[in-house]
Motif scaffolding. Structure first.
Motif, PDB file in Angstrom:
ATOM      1  N   SER A  12       1.234  -1.325   0.210  1.00 41.88           N
ATOM      2  CA  SER A  12      -0.084  -0.008   0.071  1.00 41.88           C
ATOM      3  C   SER A  12       0.798   0.923   0.361  1.00 41.88           C
ATOM      4  O   SER A  12       1.932   1.468   0.596  1.00 41.88           O
ATOM      5  CB  SER A  12      -1.282  -0.178   0.876  1.00 41.88           C
ATOM      6  N   HIS A  13      -0.115   2.392  -0.557  1.00 43.88           N
ATOM      7  CA  HIS A  13       1.250   3.776  -1.216  1.00 43.88           C
ATOM      8  C   HIS A  13       0.007   4.484  -0.918  1.00 43.88           C
ATOM      9  O   HIS A  13      -0.766   4.600  -1.354  1.00 43.88           O
ATOM     10  CB  HIS A  13       1.947   3.773  -2.269  1.00 43.88           C
ATOM     11  N   GLY A  14       0.490   5.546   0.082  1.00 48.57           N
ATOM     12  CA  GLY A  14      -0.560   6.915  -0.236  1.00 48.57           C
ATOM     13  C   GLY A  14       0.744   8.397   0.326  1.00 48.57           C
ATOM     14  O   GLY A  14       1.464   8.280   0.782  1.00 48.57           O
ATOM     15  N   GLY A  36      -4.242   6.650  -3.008  1.00 48.88           N
ATOM     16  CA  GLY A  36      -3.785   6.025  -1.761  1.00 48.88           C
ATOM     17  C   GLY A  36      -4.663   5.923  -0.966  1.00 48.88           C
ATOM     18  O   GLY A  36      -5.442   5.641  -1.147  1.00 48.88           O
TER      19      GLY A  36
END
Length: 280
Positions: A12-14, A36
């Motif tokens: 996951s990337h935010g 994200g």
């Protein structure tokens, strides 16, 4: 099968950006961007300060995950930044989770960086960096709290990695720098007297207000009274532009430490209420 699943696990990337400005006597949103798993919510308040809540919708961080937050406080603004819940750093299959936070506080502005606790699971790997740039007369109060292991399960952290890097600059000059690292191998690090003396929760609070020595010393005296009986150390370092208060505190449980931190935070919030996410 387990190894294959771990190798191909989706990461996951935010990224989240919040810029605030002063308008009509209040602090308001200037720009907000989120992508994200990084989300930002701004609940209504009854004060002149804007309160923002940062959310990691993935529910935690594991190896290879990344989070990036950018906070920009315009001239004369007041903002309080917190998180929706504790950040959980899950056991990693080998990769390292990372979080980078960049904060800019412009002239006459005040920013309170008050995320809830970070829980490091046994085997978790996490590297975090906090970069703060302050104007000459800006004010910043920042807190980070680390919990080693899941309390309800009696977990200890015998393996993994945790690194936390702070850099605070005022008018471009470095006024505060620290690097904290835990990299245990085989033995639960909380049992070491030189680390936490058996405590599993530790907090660092930095107050960079640019106040003169007298005001800083008065705040230190009040803080010591509030933390009396707690495993804590409080220092006033410098004065004026480079002056700051640094608090280190530890406790056996997060509830015990939070009970002592709440009045301490109220001391530095200049009469503003604590974020609702910080309610016991």
């Amino acid at each position: 099968m387990t190894g294959i699943a771990a190798t191909h696990m989706q990461r996951s990337h935010g990224k989240g950006t919040l810029a605030v400005k002063r308008a009509a006597g209040r602090t308001r949103i200037d720009r907000l961007h989120q992508s994200g798993n990084a989300k930002i919510r701004v609940p209504g308040t009854h004060t002149d300060a804007l309160e923002a809540v940062l959310i990691n919708t993935s529910g935690g961080v594991t190896g290879g995950d990344t989070l990036s937050w950018t906070i920009e406080s315009g001239p004369g603004t007041n903002a309080i930044i917190s998180t929706q819940a504790c950040e959980r750093i899950y056991r990693s299959a080998g990769d390292t989770g990372r979080q980078n936070t960049a904060i800019r506080v412009e002239s006459g502005a005040t920013l309170f960086w008050l995320p809830q606790e970070t829980i490091l699971f046994d085997g978790g790997r996490f590297v975090r960096a906090l970069e703060v740039d302050l104007a000459d007369d800006a004010r910043f109060v920042g807190l980070e709290t680390l919990i080693l292991g899941r309390e309800a399960m009696g977990e200890t952290v015998a393996s993994g990695l945790y690194r936390d890097r702070w850099r605070i600059r005022r008018a471009g000059a470095l006024v505060h720098a620290e690097d904290f690292r835990i990299d245990p191998e085989g033995e639960p690090c909380v049992t070491a007297a030189a680390v936490l003396g058996g405590n599993r929760v530790a907090a660092t609070l930095v107050v960079a207000t640019g106040d003169d020595a007298e005001r800083l010393d008065l705040a230190v005296a009040k803080a010591r009274d509030l933390l009396d009986g707690t495993a804590a150390g409080i220092s006033r370092i410098g004065e004026g532009a480079g002056g700051r208060i640094v608090v280190r505190a530890a406790a056996p449980t997060s509830h015990a430490l939070r009970k002592r931190l709440l009045p301490l935070l109220s001391l530095f919030l200049d009469g503003r209420p604590l974020p609702r996410t910080w309610s016991l």
